[in-house]
Design a protein around this motif. Structure first.
Motif, short mmCIF file in Angstrom:
data_model
loop_
_atom_site.label_atom_id
_atom_site.label_comp_id
_atom_site.label_asym_id
_atom_site.label_seq_id
_atom_site.Cartn_x
_atom_site.Cartn_y
_atom_site.Cartn_z
N LYS A 150 0.84 -1.19 0.00
CA LYS A 150 0.00 0.00 0.00
C LYS A 150 0.88 1.24 0.00
O LYS A 150 1.84 1.33 0.77
CB LYS A 150 -0.90 0.01 1.24
CG LYS A 150 -1.86 -1.17 1.33
CD LYS A 150 -2.90 -1.13 0.22
CE LYS A 150 -3.81 -2.35 0.24
NZ LYS A 150 -4.57 -2.51 1.47
N ASP A 152 0.02 4.40 0.72
CA ASP A 152 -0.33 5.48 1.65
C ASP A 152 0.42 5.34 2.98
O ASP A 152 -0.17 5.14 4.03
CB ASP A 152 -1.83 5.52 1.88
CG ASP A 152 -2.39 4.19 2.33
OD1 ASP A 152 -1.71 3.16 2.14
OD2 ASP A 152 -3.49 4.17 2.90
N ARG A 228 4.65 13.79 1.91
CA ARG A 228 3.49 13.19 2.58
C ARG A 228 3.45 13.50 4.07
O ARG A 228 2.39 13.47 4.67
CB ARG A 228 3.50 11.67 2.38
CG ARG A 228 3.34 11.27 0.92
CD ARG A 228 3.24 9.77 0.77
NE ARG A 228 3.15 9.37 -0.62
CZ ARG A 228 3.08 8.11 -1.03
NH1 ARG A 228 3.09 7.13 -0.14
NH2 ARG A 228 3.03 7.82 -2.32
#
Length: 290
Positions: A150, A152, A228
């Motif tokens: 993933k 994220d 991020r």
């Protein structure tokens, strides 16, 4: 005068005979005990095999049923440690039973091989869980999924290149499988995020002292938008906004423009305290653009 001599000789003979009886008795007893240990080893083989099979089933439950190289999300260090202790206590070797290798029952030798394979499987699970914790530490939160990659994930603000290198060095000891590919994907993501932040910081430092074009500033603003980690991104934006004052545009507005878009000032650059007229022109044009 001869009687005392014969008397002493009789005592010696009696002592020797008694010693021989003791030695012989010890040998017989020792042999009987040895045979009892061999018999016990033979009887223990069946029980040991059943226990190994039971723990092998529990060990496989630590992994995904359809992906035997990946750990189940519920697998824990404590569970693996408990299983390792249970497997280690099972007696299957000649040393465990205090007998010679050539006296080992054949079925117990097979169980010993199964135990070795099971111990290896548990050690693999333990090592993978340890590395997953290390990789979790590269990010602000634990990796969301150890079954499928993933994107994220957010690199920790205090992440250092040495942290990633240490993880990669340890991953070098693992066999090439699906789990290793997944682990390397997460370390690569952490490395790329760290490199992006380091590159931004270097540009900010350089642009404070050197001339910077609007294209460079817009590219930097876009790069900052890709960070991020929200805390780190905010710090970069504040520093970049000081540069944006030269153009009369914010970091957010500059990032919204495509890096390849044409700019009214083209190759012209602006430096603090210089080109006031050019600065006014750029400010006016950029204000209209945004």
């Amino acid at each position: 005068m001869e009687k005392p001599l014969f008397k002493h000789a009789g005592v010696y003979v009696t002592a020797i005979l008694a010693l021989g009886i003791c030695v012989g008795g010890y040998y017989v007893t020792n042999q009987r005990q040895y045979q009892e240990r061999v018999a016990y080893a033979s009887e223990a083989g069946s029980q040991a095999k059943n226990e190994i099979q039971e723990f092998a089933q529990q060990t496989e439950e630590l992994y995904q049923e359809d992906e035997p190289e990946l750990l189940d999300e519920k697998a824990s260090v404590s569970e693996v440690s408990s299983l390792q202790s249970e497997v280690n206590r099972i007696q299957v070797s000649a040393e465990d039973f205090q007998i010679e290798e050539d006296s080992m029952p054949e079925d117990l030798e097979e169980v010993a091989t199964e135990k070795e394979d099971l111990s290896h499987r548990l050690t693999e699970a333990s090592d993978k869980l340890y590395m997953q914790e290390k990789i979790d530490g590269l990010y602000t939160e634990e990796v969301p999924d150890w079954q499928e990659y993933k994107e994220d994930v957010i690199a920790d603000e205090d992440l250092q290149e040495e942290d990633i290198e240490e993880v990669n060095d340890n991953l070098g000891f693992f066999e090439d499988d699906q789990w290793l590919e997944l682990a390397q994907s997460y370390t690569t993501e952490a490395s790329e995020q760290l490199q992006n932040m380091a590159d931004i910081q270097e540009k900010l430092t350089t642009y404070e002292e050197e001339e910077v074009s609007y294209e460079q500033y817009a590219s930097l603003a876009t790069q900052i938008e890709e960070v991020r980690n929200p805390e780190q991104q905010e710090k970069f934006e504040k520093a970049a906004d000081d540069l944006g004052d030269r153009f009369g545009v914010s970091t957010e507005a500059a990032a919204a423009e495509s890096p390849t878009a044409s700019v009214a000032v083209e190759d012209e650059t602006i430096v603090d305290g210089q080109g006031e007229e050019q600065g006014a022109q750029v400010e006016q044009e950029n204000t209209e653009a945004y």
